[in-house]
Design an enzyme around this catalytic site. Sequence first.
Site, PDB file in Angstrom:
ATOM      1  N   ALA A   1     -45.306  21.107 -38.741  1.00  0.00           N
ATOM      2  CA  ALA A   1     -44.180  20.172 -38.673  1.00  0.00           C
ATOM      3  C   ALA A   1     -43.660  19.928 -40.087  1.00  0.00           C
ATOM      4  O   ALA A   1     -44.406  20.063 -41.056  1.00  0.00           O
ATOM      5  CB  ALA A   1     -44.609  18.854 -38.045  1.00  0.00           C
ATOM      6  N   PHE A   2     -42.394  19.566 -40.192  1.00  0.00           N
ATOM      7  CA  PHE A   2     -41.799  19.471 -41.527  1.00  0.00           C
ATOM      8  C   PHE A   2     -42.418  18.356 -42.355  1.00  0.00           C
ATOM      9  O   PHE A   2     -42.331  18.363 -43.583  1.00  0.00           O
ATOM     10  CB  PHE A   2     -40.272  19.303 -41.427  1.00  0.00           C
ATOM     11  N   LYS A   3     -43.096  17.398 -41.688  1.00  0.00           N
ATOM     12  CA  LYS A   3     -43.700  16.296 -42.446  1.00  0.00           C
ATOM     13  C   LYS A   3     -44.807  16.784 -43.385  1.00  0.00           C
ATOM     14  O   LYS A   3     -45.203  16.065 -44.300  1.00  0.00           O
ATOM     15  CB  LYS A   3     -44.218  15.226 -41.498  1.00  0.00           C
ATOM     16  N   ASP A   4     -45.282  18.010 -43.181  1.00  0.00           N
ATOM     17  CA  ASP A   4     -46.269  18.596 -44.094  1.00  0.00           C
ATOM     18  C   ASP A   4     -45.789  18.564 -45.541  1.00  0.00           C
ATOM     19  O   ASP A   4     -46.562  18.258 -46.439  1.00  0.00           O
ATOM     20  CB  ASP A   4     -46.538  20.068 -43.722  1.00  0.00           C
TER      21      ASP A   4
ATOM     22  N   ALA B   1     -45.938  14.958 -46.946  1.00  0.00           N
ATOM     23  CA  ALA B   1     -47.300  14.419 -46.989  1.00  0.00           C
ATOM     24  C   ALA B   1     -48.123  15.103 -48.081  1.00  0.00           C
ATOM     25  O   ALA B   1     -48.867  14.457 -48.811  1.00  0.00           O
ATOM     26  CB  ALA B   1     -47.973  14.582 -45.635  1.00  0.00           C
TER      27      ALA B   1
END
Length: 433
Positions: free
Chosen positions: A105-108, A111
Amino acid sequence: MRYFSTRDKGLKVSFEQAVKQGLAPNRGLFMPEEYIKLDTEFWANLFDMSLPEIGYHVGKGYVGDEIPDEDFKKLCNEVLNFDIPLVRVKDQVYSLELFHGPTCAFKDVGARFMARCLGYFSSRKNEKTVILVATSGDTGSAVANGFLNVPGVDVIILYPSGKVSEIQEKQLTTNGGNITALEVNGVFDDCQALVKTAFSKFDTKGKFSLTSANSINIARLIPQSFYYYYAVKQLKSFESVICVPSGNFGNITGGILALKSGLKVNHFVAATNANDTVPQYLQTGVYKPKPSVQTISNAMDVGDPSNFERLDEIFSHNSKNFASVISSYSFSDEETKKKMKMVYSEYGYTLDPHGAVGMLGIEKYLKENASGCPGVFLETAHPAKFLDVVEQAVGVTPDLPENLKKCLGKEKVSIKIENDYKELEKILSERYL
Ligand SMILES: *Cc1c(COP(=O)(O)O)cnc(C)c1O
């Protein structure tokens, strides 16, 4: 670079302070004091730069000398060690695939960047930082994975037992190392309440700092601007329209920061699901938050987007300024499913429900504005993460990417606790006091 608070312009802090505090006092959000400047050499070389090189040059503008160049270069190489390819779906329409990171997911991206910045600041001062995070599924795994093996930082995830999907549970409980998963006998709200109680009550006796990895942290936002430069680089064109499927509007705020630094993009589109607070704002000029409604693109089920406050600041609290840079449209679940089915059958491309909203947005804009320039939408999650929706809408089962397969084969390790603050307190005391 200094950072000011959207709720107190006089309050300015360093990058380190902004990262450590997350939220400014009075619930304000930190914003860079000025837009970064990139030299002519950067623009001349952009089309030949790698993703980590772009991250380094852009990121330096935000981090300044608070992280030495060599360390920051290494940090960018570690954070951006997977590709973000631009894939042609059809004539003039491209998908920027942000799901090739460890949790798909792009939140990688955000984060991992935040984790390593915090890790750098903690280790330099020999401090121990413990991150407490309550999760209903996806955010927890991106955060946990981002902090995996970062020295000086431990992560404790609280998740509701039996209330996350099998894949999500494996992603939360198979990291090992400095990541601990607490399986709470309760619901997500109970997990969140336990975390809040710990922040207000737990006495760390100065031995470590207890912090959150909140999504509004400026260190999660900054790296979200990197891939807009990388999209333009791959497109090899300074003319494009970019559409971002949006929930809390952090991702698109990253795009606007890139634009303000001089990146040439003709226009942005923010596509939403039925949660249409921002499309309504652009129509009426009045920002009216509302309760969120559930949709199949559930990572965007947000009725009061937390980053609206940042965008409102950038556009000087003026909806006409906002609309001159960003158009925003809302799409129903029916339209989303229809798009997924059609794109698979006509172009052989499998969209996840969030990317499908993005593709609807870019096509609507290009059609209404006949701009003739290429359109890019951000594909924010791997379709296998939304297996049920994809199977139902498209009629095919997407292949599991390697990263997800790997963790499915590992054994779950969690500590079961009751919904009782005393149990969390005991774990923290035993480990860190
Ligand atoms: C978080 C998320 C979004 C929305 O991003 P915002 O920055 O909150 O607008 C879109 N798609 C997926 C898959 C997400 O996880």
